[in-house]
Design a protein around this motif. Structure first.
Motif, PDB file in Angstrom:
ATOM      1  N   LEU A   1     -12.431 -49.261  12.493  1.00  0.00           N
ATOM      2  CA  LEU A   1     -12.985 -50.523  12.971  1.00  0.00           C
ATOM      3  C   LEU A   1     -11.880 -51.522  13.298  1.00  0.00           C
ATOM      4  O   LEU A   1     -11.908 -52.197  14.334  1.00  0.00           O
ATOM      5  CB  LEU A   1     -13.936 -51.101  11.925  1.00  0.00           C
ATOM      6  CG  LEU A   1     -14.838 -52.244  12.360  1.00  0.00           C
ATOM      7  CD1 LEU A   1     -15.707 -51.842  13.538  1.00  0.00           C
ATOM      8  CD2 LEU A   1     -15.704 -52.694  11.189  1.00  0.00           C
TER       9      LEU A   1
ATOM     10  N   VAL B   1     -26.743 -50.473   9.870  1.00  0.00           N
ATOM     11  CA  VAL B   1     -25.321 -50.335  10.157  1.00  0.00           C
ATOM     12  C   VAL B   1     -24.582 -51.515   9.525  1.00  0.00           C
ATOM     13  O   VAL B   1     -24.832 -52.676   9.865  1.00  0.00           O
ATOM     14  CB  VAL B   1     -25.060 -50.303  11.675  1.00  0.00           C
ATOM     15  CG1 VAL B   1     -23.561 -50.223  11.958  1.00  0.00           C
ATOM     16  CG2 VAL B   1     -25.784 -49.116  12.307  1.00  0.00           C
TER      17      VAL B   1
ATOM     18  N   TRP C   1     -21.047 -53.237   9.046  1.00  0.00           N
ATOM     19  CA  TRP C   1     -19.660 -53.319   9.463  1.00  0.00           C
ATOM     20  C   TRP C   1     -18.915 -54.229   8.496  1.00  0.00           C
ATOM     21  O   TRP C   1     -19.163 -55.436   8.430  1.00  0.00           O
ATOM     22  CB  TRP C   1     -19.559 -53.873  10.883  1.00  0.00           C
ATOM     23  CG  TRP C   1     -19.791 -52.835  11.937  1.00  0.00           C
ATOM     24  CD1 TRP C   1     -19.249 -51.588  11.985  1.00  0.00           C
ATOM     25  CD2 TRP C   1     -20.616 -52.949  13.111  1.00  0.00           C
ATOM     26  NE1 TRP C   1     -19.667 -50.918  13.108  1.00  0.00           N
ATOM     27  CE2 TRP C   1     -20.506 -51.731  13.821  1.00  0.00           C
ATOM     28  CE3 TRP C   1     -21.413 -53.959  13.637  1.00  0.00           C
ATOM     29  CZ2 TRP C   1     -21.172 -51.495  15.017  1.00  0.00           C
ATOM     30  CZ3 TRP C   1     -22.077 -53.726  14.831  1.00  0.00           C
ATOM     31  CH2 TRP C   1     -21.955 -52.503  15.508  1.00  0.00           C
ATOM     32  N   ASP C   2     -18.023 -53.638   7.743  1.00  0.00           N
ATOM     33  CA  ASP C   2     -17.319 -54.377   6.699  1.00  0.00           C
ATOM     34  C   ASP C   2     -16.095 -55.097   7.273  1.00  0.00           C
ATOM     35  O   ASP C   2     -14.946 -54.818   6.910  1.00  0.00           O
ATOM     36  CB  ASP C   2     -16.902 -53.409   5.582  1.00  0.00           C
ATOM     37  CG  ASP C   2     -16.299 -54.135   4.388  1.00  0.00           C
ATOM     38  OD1 ASP C   2     -16.586 -55.338   4.232  1.00  0.00           O
ATOM     39  OD2 ASP C   2     -15.552 -53.502   3.637  1.00  0.00           O
TER      40      ASP C   2
ATOM     41  N   VAL D   1     -17.840 -47.261  11.474  1.00  0.00           N
ATOM     42  CA  VAL D   1     -18.110 -48.073  10.281  1.00  0.00           C
ATOM     43  C   VAL D   1     -16.935 -48.056   9.304  1.00  0.00           C
ATOM     44  O   VAL D   1     -16.800 -48.954   8.468  1.00  0.00           O
ATOM     45  CB  VAL D   1     -19.388 -47.597   9.572  1.00  0.00           C
ATOM     46  CG1 VAL D   1     -20.609 -47.880  10.437  1.00  0.00           C
ATOM     47  CG2 VAL D   1     -19.321 -46.109   9.241  1.00  0.00           C
TER      48      VAL D   1
END
Length: 437
Positions: free
Chosen positions: A200, A290, A292-293, A195
């Motif tokens: 990522l 969750v 995810w940026d 994350v």
């Protein structure tokens, strides 16, 4: 009555008769030791009492060495913690290993315990605080070495016990303790969903270099882990698609073949889609837990990070699958399927590497209640080795998979259509990019 006491008392009674002839405690008639003792206690002279007291003390002293010898023999039969030491542990791999150069030493260490000496030391240091509170009668490094040798070579508790001069029940106890600590205490540190933005980005860029598909962050697959003996109740539910008793392992891997999610919740007869839907990962992804940026724009569509799988999994916005298992789609669809399966190959290799490094997973020989923690412990150790860039051993090859596409659940209809649009957008984008080259 103590034999030393009888001998001493008999001698003292003879002495008493010579000192106090008025009382003939040793009569010519046949008397027992008990009657002689009674007459001695009732003698009018003080000498008999003194002599009786001396006899009692001397009898106790005479019997003490025998008891001490018995205790020493008992200690030799049941060694305690002080009998084990780091020197004893080092002797497991023979003394010559410590005189070798580091590369040769580490190669020898891998052949014994599945990892190099520095990585072994790191594992021990991570587990030592937890082992210390367990009052284990072995040093931490000795215990970890014993368990790793069992995991790396697939040995039974009986075989390890004979090798380490321990009882089989103690080997099982230590194995269960160490694998439980790996699966619980070290899991959060070594198995994490990517994350963080830095990790990522690294992961999605690596997958894009491999597949030309943007924002892919992992690949998921399931594998049956064979059991040496199946359960007595409902054995049919544990039969894998290959016909042997097993439990189902589900993992998600990144481009480095590092697992960032592990699930062992179902018997081997369960299909992949059902196992996935029962997993905590599915619950977290569908609930939005969750985050995810990293959202990219592909032809006007927002595409979040996603995982790829084969056709045995459901199509969802965060889980993309091929169009067709038989390559019967359009050229653009077949191109997408080929690249998707190329990305999925990393998790196939990761599982093969896992079973090749920790051979106990080729045929688990632990109690059914300890199967999940043993599998998860091996996954933690797998990540430990991958992060440390340990050399990869020969991969364990499994037969090719075959399975039907899962049915769509009513609760997943909206997710399915969203996933279908994401897959279509990525298919068109991939076709354009590769056609223009």
């Amino acid at each position: 009555m103590d034999q030393w006491f009888l001998v001493m008392l008999s001698n003292l009674l003879h002495l008493h008769n010579s000192l106090d002839p008025t009382t003939d405690t040793l009569s010519t008639t046949a008397t027992t030791s008990a009657s002689s003792t009674t007459s001695l206690l009732h003698s009018s002279s003080i000498a008999p009492l003194l002599l009786f007291t001396m006899a009692s003390v001397l009898s106790y002293v005479a019997s003490t060495p025998s008891n001490n010898n018995n205790r020493r023999k008992k200690r030799r039969r049941n060694p305690n913690a002080s009998d084990y030491s780091v020197a004893a542990f080092r002797a497991l791999s023979t003394e010559h290993i410590w005189s070798l150069e580091a590369p040769l030493r580490d190669a020898q260490w891998r052949s014994l315990y599945g990892l190099s000496y520095p990585v072994f030391t790191a594992v021990v240091n991570k587990l030592k605080p937890h082992i210390a509170v367990s009052n284990l009668s072995l040093p931490s490094d000795y215990a970890v070495a014993m368990v790793l040798s069992r995991l790396a070579h697939g040995l039974s508790a009986k075989t390890v016990a004979s090798r380490y001069s321990l009882e089989p029940y103690l080997v099982s106890k230590i194995t269960n303790m160490v694998t439980r600590l790996l699966a619980t205490k070290l899991y959060p540190e070594f198995i994490q969903i990517p994350v963080g933005r830095r990790r990522l980005i690294e992961t999605t860029q690596a997958f894009e270099e491999l597949t030309s598909l943007p924002n892919m962050c992992g690949a998921i697959d399931s594998s049956p882990v064979k059991l040496r003996s199946g359960p007595s109740s409902n054995p049919a539910t544990y039969l894998s698609r290959y016909g042997y008793p097993s439990v189902l392992l589900q993992v998600v891997s990144d481009h480095k073949k590092i697992f960032w999610d592990v699930c062992v919740k179902a018997p081997g007869g369960t299909d992949d889609a059902t196992h996935f839907r029962d997993s905590l990962l599915y619950q977290r992804l569908t609930s939005g837990d969750v985050v995810w940026d990293k959202v990219i724009n592909v032809h006007g569509h927002h595409v979040r990070p996603y995982v790829v799988a084969d056709w045995c999994y459901p199509l969802l916005p965060f889980l993309l699958t091929p169009y067709s298992p038989s390559g019967m789609g359009t050229p653009a669809q077949n191109l997408f399927d080929g690249m998707l399966m190329k990305g999925r190959s990393v998790v196939v290799d990761a599982i093969a590497l896992l079973k090749g490094r920790w051979k106990i997973l080729q045929e688990l020989n632990v109690g059914l209640h300890h199967v999940p923690q043993t599998i998860v412990a091996c996954c933690v150790l797998h990540n430990f080795c991958q992060i440390a860039r340990e050399p990869e051993p020969e991969l364990w090859k499994e037969p090719d998979e075959s399975g039907a596409q899962p049915r769509m659940l009513d609760s997943e209809k909206s997710l399915y259509f969203f996933g279908e649009s994401v897959r279509q957008v990525l298919t068109e984008d991939l076709h354009q990019k590769l056609s223009s080259r």
